[in-house]
Design a protein around this motif. Sequence first.
Motif, PDB file in Angstrom:
ATOM      1  N   ASN A   1      29.322  22.165  84.317  1.00 53.43           N
ATOM      2  CA  ASN A   1      28.257  22.636  83.434  1.00 53.43           C
ATOM      3  C   ASN A   1      27.359  21.530  82.891  1.00 53.43           C
ATOM      4  OD1 ASN A   1      29.263  25.227  83.718  1.00 53.43           O
ATOM      5  ND2 ASN A   1      30.583  25.051  81.924  1.00 53.43           N
ATOM      6  N   VAL A   2      27.848  20.284  82.907  1.00 49.69           N
ATOM      7  CA  VAL A   2      27.082  19.168  82.359  1.00 49.69           C
ATOM      8  C   VAL A   2      26.920  18.108  83.438  1.00 49.69           C
ATOM      9  CG1 VAL A   2      26.997  17.376  80.591  1.00 49.69           C
ATOM     10  CG2 VAL A   2      27.937  19.622  80.028  1.00 49.69           C
ATOM     11  N   LYS A   3      25.693  17.875  83.823  1.00 51.46           N
ATOM     12  CA  LYS A   3      25.398  16.898  84.870  1.00 51.46           C
ATOM     13  C   LYS A   3      25.817  15.497  84.407  1.00 51.46           C
ATOM     14  CE  LYS A   3      21.604  15.518  87.908  1.00 51.46           C
ATOM     15  NZ  LYS A   3      22.323  15.594  89.127  1.00 51.46           N
ATOM     16  N   GLY A   4      26.484  14.770  85.305  1.00 50.20           N
ATOM     17  CA  GLY A   4      26.856  13.392  85.013  1.00 50.20           C
ATOM     18  C   GLY A   4      28.198  13.201  84.333  1.00 50.20           C
ATOM     19  N   ALA A   5      28.941  14.275  84.088  1.00 47.66           N
ATOM     20  CA  ALA A   5      30.211  14.144  83.361  1.00 47.66           C
ATOM     21  C   ALA A   5      31.225  13.303  84.144  1.00 47.66           C
ATOM     22  CB  ALA A   5      30.786  15.522  83.042  1.00 47.66           C
ATOM     23  N   ALA A   6      31.353  13.544  85.449  1.00 45.75           N
ATOM     24  CA  ALA A   6      32.327  12.785  86.240  1.00 45.75           C
ATOM     25  C   ALA A   6      31.940  11.307  86.301  1.00 45.75           C
ATOM     26  CB  ALA A   6      32.456  13.373  87.641  1.00 45.75           C
ATOM     27  N   SER A   7      30.667  11.015  86.448  1.00 45.42           N
ATOM     28  CA  SER A   7      30.208   9.619  86.444  1.00 45.42           C
ATOM     29  C   SER A   7      30.497   8.970  85.097  1.00 45.42           C
ATOM     30  CB  SER A   7      28.708   9.540  86.739  1.00 45.42           C
ATOM     31  OG  SER A   7      28.438   9.911  88.067  1.00 45.42           O
ATOM     32  N   PHE A   8      30.303   9.687  84.015  1.00 46.17           N
ATOM     33  CA  PHE A   8      30.594   9.169  82.682  1.00 46.17           C
ATOM     34  C   PHE A   8      32.073   8.798  82.584  1.00 46.17           C
ATOM     35  CE2 PHE A   8      31.661   9.478  78.179  1.00 46.17           C
ATOM     36  CZ  PHE A   8      30.631   8.758  77.586  1.00 46.17           C
ATOM     37  N   CYS A   9      32.953   9.652  83.108  1.00 44.38           N
ATOM     38  CA  CYS A   9      34.395   9.378  83.082  1.00 44.38           C
ATOM     39  C   CYS A   9      34.737   8.131  83.895  1.00 44.38           C
ATOM     40  CB  CYS A   9      35.179  10.571  83.629  1.00 44.38           C
ATOM     41  SG  CYS A   9      35.035  12.070  82.633  1.00 44.38           S
ATOM     42  N   LEU A  10      34.170   8.014  85.085  1.00 46.03           N
ATOM     43  CA  LEU A  10      34.424   6.837  85.921  1.00 46.03           C
ATOM     44  C   LEU A  10      33.945   5.562  85.237  1.00 46.03           C
ATOM     45  CD1 LEU A  10      33.459   8.216  89.442  1.00 46.03           C
ATOM     46  CD2 LEU A  10      35.769   7.649  88.629  1.00 46.03           C
ATOM     47  N   ASN A  11      32.771   5.612  84.628  1.00 47.81           N
ATOM     48  CA  ASN A  11      32.252   4.432  83.939  1.00 47.81           C
ATOM     49  C   ASN A  11      33.096   4.069  82.725  1.00 47.81           C
ATOM     50  OD1 ASN A  11      30.097   3.787  85.670  1.00 47.81           O
ATOM     51  ND2 ASN A  11      28.877   5.436  84.794  1.00 47.81           N
TER      52      ASN A  11
ATOM     53  N   GLN B   1      29.719  17.947  72.376  1.00 51.71           N
ATOM     54  CA  GLN B   1      29.613  18.926  71.298  1.00 51.71           C
ATOM     55  C   GLN B   1      30.941  19.665  71.114  1.00 51.71           C
ATOM     56  OE1 GLN B   1      26.193  21.266  72.388  1.00 51.71           O
ATOM     57  NE2 GLN B   1      24.774  19.647  71.792  1.00 51.71           N
ATOM     58  N   ASP B   2      32.027  18.891  71.107  1.00 52.01           N
ATOM     59  CA  ASP B   2      33.398  19.386  70.900  1.00 52.01           C
ATOM     60  C   ASP B   2      33.896  20.333  71.986  1.00 52.01           C
ATOM     61  OD1 ASP B   2      33.818  17.873  68.564  1.00 52.01           O
ATOM     62  OD2 ASP B   2      32.819  19.405  67.342  1.00 52.01           O
ATOM     63  N   GLN B   3      33.220  20.400  73.119  1.00 56.78           N
ATOM     64  CA  GLN B   3      33.661  21.212  74.252  1.00 56.78           C
ATOM     65  C   GLN B   3      34.155  20.292  75.363  1.00 56.78           C
ATOM     66  OE1 GLN B   3      33.656  24.727  74.375  1.00 56.78           O
ATOM     67  NE2 GLN B   3      33.240  24.398  72.200  1.00 56.78           N
ATOM     68  N   ILE B   4      35.313  20.622  75.953  1.00 58.76           N
ATOM     69  CA  ILE B   4      35.835  19.840  77.073  1.00 58.76           C
ATOM     70  C   ILE B   4      34.992  20.150  78.297  1.00 58.76           C
ATOM     71  CG2 ILE B   4      37.805  19.489  78.612  1.00 58.76           C
ATOM     72  CD1 ILE B   4      39.618  20.128  76.208  1.00 58.76           C
ATOM     73  N   ILE B   5      34.436  19.090  78.902  1.00 54.20           N
ATOM     74  CA  ILE B   5      33.584  19.273  80.072  1.00 54.20           C
ATOM     75  C   ILE B   5      34.141  18.578  81.319  1.00 54.20           C
ATOM     76  CG2 ILE B   5      31.490  19.676  78.730  1.00 54.20           C
ATOM     77  CD1 ILE B   5      30.709  16.729  79.369  1.00 54.20           C
ATOM     78  N   ALA B   6      35.154  17.730  81.134  1.00 53.07           N
ATOM     79  CA  ALA B   6      35.775  17.046  82.273  1.00 53.07           C
ATOM     80  C   ALA B   6      37.155  16.558  81.853  1.00 53.07           C
ATOM     81  CB  ALA B   6      34.927  15.873  82.746  1.00 53.07           C
ATOM     82  N   THR B   7      37.978  16.271  82.857  1.00 53.83           N
ATOM     83  CA  THR B   7      39.305  15.723  82.597  1.00 53.83           C
ATOM     84  C   THR B   7      39.696  14.814  83.750  1.00 53.83           C
ATOM     85  OG1 THR B   7      41.590  16.227  81.986  1.00 53.83           O
ATOM     86  CG2 THR B   7      40.563  17.662  83.638  1.00 53.83           C
ATOM     87  N   PHE B   8      40.601  13.891  83.462  1.00 52.31           N
ATOM     88  CA  PHE B   8      41.076  12.963  84.488  1.00 52.31           C
ATOM     89  C   PHE B   8      42.326  12.248  84.008  1.00 52.31           C
ATOM     90  CE2 PHE B   8      38.193  10.747  81.722  1.00 52.31           C
ATOM     91  CZ  PHE B   8      38.687   9.459  81.586  1.00 52.31           C
ATOM     92  N   TYR B   9      43.024  11.659  84.966  1.00 55.59           N
ATOM     93  CA  TYR B   9      44.183  10.810  84.712  1.00 55.59           C
ATOM     94  C   TYR B   9      43.700   9.370  84.777  1.00 55.59           C
ATOM     95  CZ  TYR B   9      48.561   8.361  85.893  1.00 55.59           C
ATOM     96  OH  TYR B   9      49.632   7.508  85.928  1.00 55.59           O
TER      97      TYR B   9
END
Length: 161
Positions: free
Chosen positions: A101-111, A59-67
Amino acid sequence: MEIRKTKPEELEVLLKMYEHARTFMATHGNASQWGNTYPSPQLILDDITEGNSYVCTEQDQIIATFYYKEGADPTYMRIYEGEWINDSRYGVVHRITSTGNVKGAASFCLNWALEQCGNIRIDTHRDNIVMQHLLDKNGFKYCGIVYVEDGTERIAYQKVV
């Protein structure tokens, strides 16, 4: 959730996320991996400029970041007490964090990263139990020990599609 490249004007948002991550890590028994200042603002800005910094939004909010970057990474040239699953071209993920704040964000990034090239290498500190659990949960396999630029040990993982 969506993944896109980070914009330079989002640097402050990322700095706050990394500050939150350092506090979280310290309270979960991992105070030394990122210390009080890693990653530096210049490192993050370099990641953005080089096109290797990504954000996950909802929803246009940054919830995770990664390289994320495809290709050989100097950290992974040598592995000890184990071996990589393969020697094929791979992508790397570093400096992954979320707002929490959002469950599953890091897993989403890895996938998402895995979908880009089908072969991902990543490492974490021995004390980073939370990250080890995340990697295990997402099907990454422990491969051995690597040493980062400052000479400190990290445990290395890989996942191949």
